[in-house]
Write a protein that holds these residues in place. Structure first.
Motif, mmCIF file in Angstrom:
data_model
loop_
_atom_site.group_PDB
_atom_site.id
_atom_site.type_symbol
_atom_site.label_atom_id
_atom_site.label_comp_id
_atom_site.label_asym_id
_atom_site.label_seq_id
_atom_site.Cartn_x
_atom_site.Cartn_y
_atom_site.Cartn_z
ATOM 1 N N GLY A 190 -2.337 2.155 -13.435
ATOM 2 C CA GLY A 190 -2.669 2.864 -12.463
ATOM 3 C C GLY A 190 -2.293 2.740 -11.300
ATOM 4 N N ARG A 191 -1.399 2.356 -10.894
ATOM 5 C CA ARG A 191 -0.642 2.439 -9.969
ATOM 6 C C ARG A 191 0.837 2.855 -9.849
ATOM 7 N NH1 ARG A 191 0.950 -2.008 -7.274
ATOM 8 N NH2 ARG A 191 1.704 -3.148 -9.148
ATOM 9 N N VAL A 192 1.467 2.951 -11.424
ATOM 10 C CA VAL A 192 2.114 3.908 -11.300
ATOM 11 C C VAL A 192 2.694 5.108 -12.838
ATOM 12 C CG1 VAL A 192 4.855 2.830 -12.875
ATOM 13 C CG2 VAL A 192 3.693 1.239 -11.735
ATOM 14 N N LEU A 226 1.775 0.466 -3.592
ATOM 15 C CA LEU A 226 2.891 -0.963 -3.584
ATOM 16 C C LEU A 226 2.089 -2.536 -3.496
ATOM 17 C CD1 LEU A 226 6.069 0.301 -3.919
ATOM 18 C CD2 LEU A 226 5.295 0.086 -5.563
ATOM 19 N N LYS A 227 2.467 -3.524 -3.444
ATOM 20 C CA LYS A 227 1.893 -4.764 -3.450
ATOM 21 C C LYS A 227 3.199 -5.351 -3.566
ATOM 22 C CE LYS A 227 -2.225 -4.784 -6.973
ATOM 23 N NZ LYS A 227 -2.912 -5.117 -8.057
ATOM 24 N N PRO A 228 3.311 -7.269 -2.387
ATOM 25 C CA PRO A 228 4.349 -8.179 -2.659
ATOM 26 C C PRO A 228 4.861 -8.614 -3.959
ATOM 27 C CG PRO A 228 2.624 -8.167 -0.680
ATOM 28 C CD PRO A 228 2.401 -7.091 -1.857
ATOM 29 N N GLU A 229 3.683 -8.521 -4.931
ATOM 30 C CA GLU A 229 4.241 -9.079 -5.695
ATOM 31 C C GLU A 229 5.405 -7.958 -6.397
ATOM 32 O OE1 GLU A 229 1.273 -9.437 -5.092
ATOM 33 O OE2 GLU A 229 -0.259 -8.701 -6.421
ATOM 34 N N ASP A 230 5.591 -6.770 -6.196
ATOM 35 C CA ASP A 230 6.500 -5.330 -7.227
ATOM 36 C C ASP A 230 7.721 -5.823 -6.472
ATOM 37 O OD1 ASP A 230 3.325 -3.805 -6.661
ATOM 38 O OD2 ASP A 230 3.958 -4.430 -8.530
ATOM 39 N N THR A 231 7.588 -6.588 -5.548
ATOM 40 C CA THR A 231 8.834 -7.062 -4.852
ATOM 41 C C THR A 231 9.890 -7.426 -5.913
ATOM 42 O OG1 THR A 231 8.582 -7.272 -2.921
ATOM 43 C CG2 THR A 231 10.272 -8.063 -3.879
ATOM 44 N N ALA A 232 11.167 -6.663 -6.826
ATOM 45 C CA ALA A 232 11.403 -6.986 -8.305
ATOM 46 C C ALA A 232 13.411 -5.872 -7.693
ATOM 47 C CB ALA A 232 11.300 -6.785 -8.954
ATOM 48 N N VAL A 233 14.071 -5.975 -8.781
ATOM 49 C CA VAL A 233 15.245 -5.410 -8.728
ATOM 50 C C VAL A 233 14.914 -4.458 -10.084
ATOM 51 C CG1 VAL A 233 17.752 -4.429 -9.825
ATOM 52 C CG2 VAL A 233 17.587 -6.532 -7.703
ATOM 53 N N TYR A 234 14.488 -3.534 -10.129
ATOM 54 C CA TYR A 234 14.547 -2.282 -10.913
ATOM 55 C C TYR A 234 15.434 -1.577 -11.711
ATOM 56 C CZ TYR A 234 9.257 -2.706 -9.050
ATOM 57 O OH TYR A 234 7.716 -3.514 -9.299
ATOM 58 N N GLY A 247 0.700 -0.996 0.301
ATOM 59 C CA GLY A 247 -0.075 -0.111 -0.504
ATOM 60 C C GLY A 247 0.835 1.438 -0.314
ATOM 61 N N GLY A 248 2.415 0.743 0.156
ATOM 62 C CA GLY A 248 2.793 2.196 0.275
ATOM 63 C C GLY A 248 3.391 2.713 -1.533
ATOM 64 N N SER A 249 4.416 4.076 -1.605
ATOM 65 C CA SER A 249 4.398 4.427 -2.618
ATOM 66 C C SER A 249 6.528 4.247 -2.423
ATOM 67 C CB SER A 249 4.315 5.036 -2.389
ATOM 68 O OG SER A 249 2.149 5.510 -2.294
ATOM 69 N N LEU A 250 6.456 4.968 -3.612
ATOM 70 C CA LEU A 250 8.050 4.802 -3.659
ATOM 71 C C LEU A 250 8.587 5.837 -5.046
ATOM 72 C CD1 LEU A 250 9.894 1.498 -2.314
ATOM 73 C CD2 LEU A 250 10.649 3.777 -1.647
ATOM 74 N N ARG A 251 9.264 6.800 -5.245
ATOM 75 C CA ARG A 251 9.324 7.274 -6.832
ATOM 76 C C ARG A 251 10.542 7.089 -6.492
ATOM 77 N NH1 ARG A 251 10.204 13.294 -7.974
ATOM 78 N NH2 ARG A 251 11.620 13.203 -7.460
ATOM 79 N N LEU A 252 11.295 6.416 -8.206
ATOM 80 C CA LEU A 252 12.414 5.722 -8.141
ATOM 81 C C LEU A 252 12.841 6.477 -9.279
ATOM 82 C CD1 LEU A 252 12.289 1.104 -8.679
ATOM 83 C CD2 LEU A 252 12.323 3.240 -6.529
ATOM 84 N N SER A 253 14.325 7.182 -9.331
ATOM 85 C CA SER A 253 15.140 7.952 -10.244
ATOM 86 C C SER A 253 16.112 7.261 -11.377
ATOM 87 C CB SER A 253 15.674 8.886 -8.586
ATOM 88 O OG SER A 253 14.455 9.598 -8.653
ATOM 89 N N CYS A 254 15.756 8.046 -12.536
ATOM 90 C CA CYS A 254 17.095 7.429 -13.157
ATOM 91 C C CYS A 254 18.577 8.121 -13.609
ATOM 92 C CB CYS A 254 16.580 6.376 -14.205
ATOM 93 S SG CYS A 254 17.531 6.136 -15.949
ATOM 94 N N ALA A 255 19.071 8.595 -12.792
ATOM 95 C CA ALA A 255 19.615 9.738 -13.964
ATOM 96 C C ALA A 255 20.859 9.491 -14.422
ATOM 97 C CB ALA A 255 21.047 10.045 -12.160
#
Length: 120
Positions: free
Chosen positions: A66-68, A86-94, A15-23
């Protein structure tokens, strides 16, 4: 030559959120479409989202639609991936990638990846 460095990964509860950055470094970065991909343990790498070089077009996998939200700031040579609900199935290396041809998802450069872990 383009170098990509991801950041923003971490551990969150469902249920939480994260913001990934790609510099990115490299003068040609703004001419590339950019995509985010993920790979979970024991699974193949899968597409998550992509954005055209101008930012006018975005593409999402059905599993995250819808989530990203993917966005880019070419002045800062950075692409973002905002992930909500976020869901547990979103766990991964991005990993982010500089895409030479978005129609074929032909990747020229890859970043090293950032870990996202979602607990239930």
């Amino acid at each position: 030559q383009v170098q990509l460095v991801e950041s923003g990964g971490g551990a969150v509860r469902a249920g939480g959120s994260l913001r990934l950055s790609c510099a990115a470094s490299g003068r040609t970065f703004s001419s590339y479409a950019v995509g985010w991909f993920r790979q979970a343990p024991g699974k193949e790498r899968e597409f998550v989202a992509a954005i055209s070089w101008s930012g006018d077009s975005t593409y999402y996998a059905d599993s995250v639609k819808g989530r990203v939200t993917i966005s880019r700031d070419n002045a800062k040579n950075t692409v973002y991936l905002q992930m909500n609900s976020l869901k547990p199935e979103d766990t991964a290396v991005y990993s982010c990638a500089a895409i030479a041809d978005i129609a074929t998802m032909s990747v020229d450069y890859w970043g090293q990846g950032t870990q996202v872990t979602v607990s239930s």
